[in-house]
Design a protein around this motif. Structure first.
Motif, mmCIF file in Angstrom:
data_model
loop_
_atom_site.group_PDB
_atom_site.id
_atom_site.type_symbol
_atom_site.label_atom_id
_atom_site.label_comp_id
_atom_site.label_asym_id
_atom_site.label_seq_id
_atom_site.Cartn_x
_atom_site.Cartn_y
_atom_site.Cartn_z
ATOM 1 N N PRO A 93 0.668 -1.456 0.127
ATOM 2 C CA PRO A 93 0.089 0.100 -0.147
ATOM 3 C C PRO A 93 0.723 1.224 -0.118
ATOM 4 O O PRO A 93 0.379 2.175 -0.450
ATOM 5 N N LYS A 94 2.006 1.373 0.723
ATOM 6 C CA LYS A 94 2.811 2.529 0.590
ATOM 7 C C LYS A 94 3.549 2.653 -0.641
ATOM 8 O O LYS A 94 4.550 3.505 -1.056
ATOM 9 N N ASP A 95 3.547 1.799 -1.661
ATOM 10 C CA ASP A 95 4.335 1.671 -3.024
ATOM 11 C C ASP A 95 3.594 2.585 -3.881
ATOM 12 O O ASP A 95 2.222 2.877 -3.672
ATOM 13 N N VAL A 96 4.173 2.961 -5.103
ATOM 14 C CA VAL A 96 3.609 3.721 -5.916
ATOM 15 C C VAL A 96 3.818 2.824 -7.282
ATOM 16 O O VAL A 96 5.157 2.777 -7.836
ATOM 17 N N VAL A 97 2.759 2.949 -8.182
ATOM 18 C CA VAL A 97 2.863 2.275 -9.848
ATOM 19 C C VAL A 97 2.850 3.622 -10.457
ATOM 20 O O VAL A 97 1.630 4.416 -10.613
ATOM 21 N N ILE A 98 3.615 3.878 -11.461
ATOM 22 C CA ILE A 98 3.441 5.150 -12.345
ATOM 23 C C ILE A 98 3.475 4.445 -13.831
ATOM 24 O O ILE A 98 4.403 3.656 -14.082
ATOM 25 N N GLY A 99 2.686 4.652 -14.666
ATOM 26 C CA GLY A 99 2.599 4.169 -16.038
ATOM 27 C C GLY A 99 2.527 5.163 -16.918
ATOM 28 O O GLY A 99 1.962 6.314 -16.875
ATOM 29 N N SER A 100 3.138 4.880 -18.077
ATOM 30 C CA SER A 100 3.123 5.924 -19.238
ATOM 31 C C SER A 100 2.422 4.997 -20.429
ATOM 32 O O SER A 100 2.743 3.991 -20.695
ATOM 33 N N SER A 101 1.390 5.714 -21.134
ATOM 34 C CA SER A 101 0.948 5.304 -22.277
ATOM 35 C C SER A 101 0.557 6.547 -23.030
ATOM 36 O O SER A 101 -0.296 7.281 -22.817
ATOM 37 N N PHE A 102 1.247 6.510 -24.513
ATOM 38 C CA PHE A 102 0.909 7.856 -25.313
ATOM 39 C C PHE A 102 -0.265 7.562 -25.840
ATOM 40 O O PHE A 102 -1.187 8.680 -26.046
ATOM 41 N N SER A 103 -0.899 6.543 -26.077
ATOM 42 C CA SER A 103 -2.092 6.218 -26.660
ATOM 43 C C SER A 103 -3.341 6.407 -25.741
ATOM 44 O O SER A 103 -4.431 6.582 -26.032
ATOM 45 N N GLY A 104 -2.947 5.769 -24.597
ATOM 46 C CA GLY A 104 -3.902 5.590 -23.408
ATOM 47 C C GLY A 104 -4.784 4.371 -23.543
ATOM 48 O O GLY A 104 -5.805 4.254 -22.734
ATOM 49 N N ARG A 105 -4.671 3.325 -24.433
ATOM 50 C CA ARG A 105 -5.085 2.147 -24.945
ATOM 51 C C ARG A 105 -4.480 1.153 -24.454
ATOM 52 O O ARG A 105 -4.744 0.097 -25.087
ATOM 53 N N ASN A 106 -3.370 1.090 -23.664
ATOM 54 C CA ASN A 106 -2.731 -0.058 -23.180
ATOM 55 C C ASN A 106 -3.443 -0.739 -22.082
ATOM 56 O O ASN A 106 -3.425 -0.624 -20.836
ATOM 57 N N MET A 107 -3.930 -1.858 -22.581
ATOM 58 C CA MET A 107 -5.153 -2.384 -21.503
ATOM 59 C C MET A 107 -4.488 -3.430 -20.635
ATOM 60 O O MET A 107 -4.953 -3.737 -19.474
ATOM 61 N N GLU A 108 -3.086 -3.817 -21.014
ATOM 62 C CA GLU A 108 -2.250 -4.303 -19.847
ATOM 63 C C GLU A 108 -1.973 -3.634 -18.729
ATOM 64 O O GLU A 108 -1.890 -3.841 -17.757
ATOM 65 N N LEU A 109 -1.752 -2.068 -19.004
ATOM 66 C CA LEU A 109 -1.314 -1.329 -18.046
ATOM 67 C C LEU A 109 -2.567 -0.809 -17.333
ATOM 68 O O LEU A 109 -2.632 -0.662 -15.992
ATOM 69 N N VAL A 110 -3.827 -1.174 -17.809
ATOM 70 C CA VAL A 110 -5.226 -0.844 -17.336
ATOM 71 C C VAL A 110 -5.112 -1.917 -16.407
ATOM 72 O O VAL A 110 -5.812 -1.887 -15.049
ATOM 73 N N ARG A 111 -4.979 -3.260 -16.725
ATOM 74 C CA ARG A 111 -5.031 -4.456 -15.773
ATOM 75 C C ARG A 111 -4.279 -4.244 -14.536
ATOM 76 O O ARG A 111 -4.626 -4.604 -13.436
ATOM 77 N N SER A 112 -2.931 -3.639 -14.536
ATOM 78 C CA SER A 112 -1.889 -3.347 -13.525
ATOM 79 C C SER A 112 -2.543 -2.430 -12.828
ATOM 80 O O SER A 112 -2.637 -2.728 -11.309
ATOM 81 N N PHE A 113 -3.048 -1.446 -13.322
ATOM 82 C CA PHE A 113 -3.775 -0.324 -12.393
ATOM 83 C C PHE A 113 -4.828 -0.712 -11.667
ATOM 84 O O PHE A 113 -4.903 -0.485 -10.557
ATOM 85 N N ALA A 114 -5.595 -1.692 -12.266
ATOM 86 C CA ALA A 114 -6.865 -2.273 -11.569
ATOM 87 C C ALA A 114 -6.680 -3.240 -10.670
ATOM 88 O O ALA A 114 -6.955 -2.942 -9.195
ATOM 89 N N LEU A 115 -5.439 -3.992 -10.628
ATOM 90 C CA LEU A 115 -5.049 -4.718 -9.560
ATOM 91 C C LEU A 115 -4.316 -3.863 -8.595
ATOM 92 O O LEU A 115 -4.471 -4.170 -7.158
ATOM 93 N N ALA A 116 -3.539 -2.755 -8.625
ATOM 94 C CA ALA A 116 -3.113 -1.815 -7.546
ATOM 95 C C ALA A 116 -4.387 -1.352 -7.016
ATOM 96 O O ALA A 116 -3.903 -1.228 -5.611
#
Length: 287
Positions: free
Chosen positions: A175-198
């Motif tokens: 919980p005290k960690d941070v996930v920061i992600g970059s997506s130029f298109s905004g359509r990287n669904m694998e990154l969305v999956r990681s964000f949802a898990l976080a």
């Protein structure tokens, strides 16, 4: 199937009649997409059977299949079929690249969400561990640059461009960690999956991406980057210059937030560079 790639491969072997049909595709694509076999034959001054043979030449079963493949090609964008002519003069190319980079930075500066930047920097400065995610040619570079900028302040940070590794790292985050992600298109669904898990484990997520995109909607904090690109398919995207600027802004804000710690770590790094590489302190600061 890409009809235009096939045309380029077969161009030298086309008959004069087939060449006329090919020229219509290249020069009047909108007509070709909407024309009947009779209309296309009349415009090319050939017979309908010649059009049918042409369709088979480019890998289609029939004229109907040919029209379907043409319609699909339209979705790719006409700029890839008929690129705008550009000067090859080195001076003109250099001016185009530099001007577009300047414009990207200017437009970014005008549209920055300062509150989001401040909030993101605060979360990064307090994080026990930072995971920087990005995939593809541009976003993977941004993830690496986040690691490159933040480790030198004494922060714990790692970067990944592999989807499976990102998911595993997110699963291991606390919980005290941070996930920061970059997506130029905004359509990287694998990154969305990681964000949802976080989000399930109450790990803060930060997105550098287009506003209102799937990636943006899945993140806790969004630093929106929305810039026009133009139609020159040969010029590298100037938006990546804006992303690098955002990384530098975030890094500077984080450095000021952890200034005593950052100064100590930066000095230790510089000391090693001076002792083993440079011989003095006149080289670039921070690297």
């Amino acid at each position: 199937m890409d009809i235009f790639s096939t045309l380029q491969e077969e161009k030298a072997r086309l008959s004069p009649s087939e060449t006329r049909i090919a020229d219509i595709l290249l020069n009047d694509f909108e007509f070709a997409v909407n024309a009947s076999i009779i209309e296309l034959a009349e415009k090319a001054d050939v017979s309908p059977p010649t059009v049918t043979r042409f369709c088979r030449r480019v890998g289609c079963d029939s004229f109907a299949d040919f029209k379907i493949q043409l319609a699909r090609t339209a979705y790719v964008g006409m700029r890839y079929i008929r690129p705008e002519p550009k000067s090859r003069n080195p001076g003109d190319v250099a001016q185009d690249i530099v001007t577009k980079a300047q414009n990207a930075l200017f437009l970014l500066h005008r549209s920055l969400d300062l509150a989001a930047l401040e909030e993101a920097a605060e979360k990064l400065a307090r994080a026990e561990m930072i995971y920087a995610f990005g995939s593809g040619g541009n976003s993977s570079m941004i993830a690496s640059e986040l690691q490159n900028r933040l480790f030198r302040f004494g922060l714990h940070v790692t970067a990944s461009s592999d989807h499976s590794m990102q998911l595993m790292m997110t699963a291991a985050a606390k919980p005290k960690d941070v996930v920061i992600g970059s997506s130029f298109s905004g359509r990287n669904m694998e990154l969305v999956r990681s964000f949802a898990l976080a989000r399930e484990t109450k790990v803060t997520t930060i997105a550098l991406t287009q506003a209102n995109s799937p990636v943006a909607q899945s993140a806790d904090i969004v630093v929106p980057i929305d810039l026009p690109e133009g139609n020159n398919i040969f010029r590298p995207t100037s938006t990546r210059i804006a992303y690098l600027a955002v990384v530098d802004i975030l890094a500077s804000l984080v450095a000021y937030a952890v200034q005593p710690q950052a100064a100590v770590t930066l000095r230790r790094i510089k000391q090693q560079l001076v002792a083993h590489r440079d011989g003095d302190d006149r080289q670039l600061l921070g690297d």
